[in-house]
Motif scaffolding. Structure first.
Motif, PDB file in Angstrom:
ATOM      1  N   UNK A  50       0.990  -1.147   0.119  1.00  0.00           N
ATOM      2  CA  UNK A  50      -0.156  -0.202   0.065  1.00  0.00           C
ATOM      3  C   UNK A  50       0.943   1.999  -0.023  1.00  0.00           C
ATOM      4  N   UNK A  51       0.311   2.306   0.380  1.00  0.00           N
ATOM      5  CA  UNK A  51       0.594   3.243  -0.112  1.00  0.00           C
ATOM      6  C   UNK A  51       0.671   4.522   1.187  1.00  0.00           C
ATOM      7  N   UNK A  52       1.328   4.494   2.357  1.00  0.00           N
ATOM      8  CA  UNK A  52       1.692   4.458   3.615  1.00  0.00           C
ATOM      9  C   UNK A  52       1.133   6.394   3.287  1.00  0.00           C
ATOM     10  N   UNK A  53       0.486   6.905   4.316  1.00  0.00           N
ATOM     11  CA  UNK A  53      -0.024   8.269   4.037  1.00  0.00           C
ATOM     12  C   UNK A  53      -1.532   7.805   3.131  1.00  0.00           C
ATOM     13  N   UNK A  54      -1.011   8.122   1.998  1.00  0.00           N
ATOM     14  CA  UNK A  54      -1.958   7.912   1.288  1.00  0.00           C
ATOM     15  C   UNK A  54      -3.529   7.035   1.470  1.00  0.00           C
ATOM     16  N   UNK A  57      -5.436   8.414   4.689  1.00  0.00           N
ATOM     17  CA  UNK A  57      -6.294   9.686   3.640  1.00  0.00           C
ATOM     18  C   UNK A  57      -7.426   9.855   3.011  1.00  0.00           C
ATOM     19  N   UNK A  58      -6.655   8.924   2.006  1.00  0.00           N
ATOM     20  CA  UNK A  58      -8.131   8.414   1.127  1.00  0.00           C
ATOM     21  C   UNK A  58      -9.489   7.410   1.971  1.00  0.00           C
ATOM     22  N   UNK A 118      -8.688   3.304  -2.650  1.00  0.00           N
ATOM     23  CA  UNK A 118      -7.529   3.226  -1.836  1.00  0.00           C
ATOM     24  C   UNK A 118      -6.172   2.594  -2.088  1.00  0.00           C
ATOM     25  N   UNK A 119      -5.181   3.214  -1.880  1.00  0.00           N
ATOM     26  CA  UNK A 119      -4.029   2.558  -2.722  1.00  0.00           C
ATOM     27  C   UNK A 119      -3.414   1.215  -2.591  1.00  0.00           C
TER      28      UNK A 119
END
Lengths: 147, 83
Positions: A50-54, A57-58, A118-119
């Motif tokens: 996954x894309x931590x942070x995004x 947020x998402x 969600x990424x």
């Protein structure tokens, strides 16, 4: 109350229901959705990136959007990362509201939105080979129903 | 700017993150993707078909015509497959 967790370990659905309802006298309905890794064919495991942070947020934006549409008293989303084997839980969406109609709708909405926004990326391990899972048009179609 | 790559984009490029100055003449995500495609074999493969890619600028999903600035965090990745 909004709870978002991205973690490798598994989750306890009953503990999450208890947390979302604790001290909330107005909760009349909690709807939970638990997604499990389906053991198709020779699938040995899935690995989630996954894309931590995004990601956080998402997911928060998805919950904000749900709160605009339904009167929610709480929402919890937990998504696992790392390697997960067939049969094991991978995602939890729990929604608390006064009435079941709103809780059912918001839970389905959140799952549909999470899937397309969600990424996260899944890689499948089958035999000795690894392959990235392709996104599905049907998931996009389901998310579009809410627009 | 900071560039982030995920899933098979990361694997083809061979790294998950890099920092670089905004290339001259690049003002959009699409132009940045085209510039990166010319950087080497792994990049060329990762950016061969932009329709297979998605992008985020400062952790917001964006279309390829979105603008990029020198201090942005820009991520390239395949369509998401969580849940």
């Amino acid at each position: 109350m909004k709870t978002i967790r991205i973690e490798a370990k598994t989750f306890d659905v009953n503990a999450e229901i208890a947390a979302i309802t604790q001290g909330m006298r107005k909760v009349g309905a909690v709807v939970t959705f638990t997604g499990h890794v389906r053991g198709d064919d020779d699938l040995m495991s899935l690995t989630l990136e996954h894309y931590p942070g995004m990601t956080e947020r998402e997911i928060a934006r998805c919950i904000d959007e749900a709160e605009k549409r339904w009167p929610l008293l709480g929402a919890t989303i937990i998504h696992r990362i790392g390697t997960i084997v067939p049969g094991d839980p991978i995602v939890l969406v729990a929604v608390a509201s006064t009435h079941r109609k709103d809780a059912f709708a918001a839970c389905e909405f959140l799952m549909d939105y999470l899937k397309t926004r969600a990424p996260f990326w899944k890689e499948e391990q089958r035999g000795g080979a690894a392959r990235w899972v392709e996104s599905r048009a049907s998931d996009e179609e389901r998310a579009k129903r809410w627009e | 700017m900071t560039l982030l790559y995920f899933a098979w984009v990361r694997q083809k490029i061979g790294r998950s993150e890099e920092t670089l100055a905004l290339p001259e003449g690049v003002t959009t995500v699409g132009q940045l993707a085209a510039w990166l495609a010319a950087r080497g074999a792994g990049y060329a493969e990762a950016f061969a078909d932009p329709k297979r890619l998605r992008a985020a600028v400062n952790q917001d999903h964006v279309a390829f015509d979105a603008r990029v600035s020198p201090d942005d965090e820009v991520a390239f990745f395949p369509p998401v497959t969580g849940g």
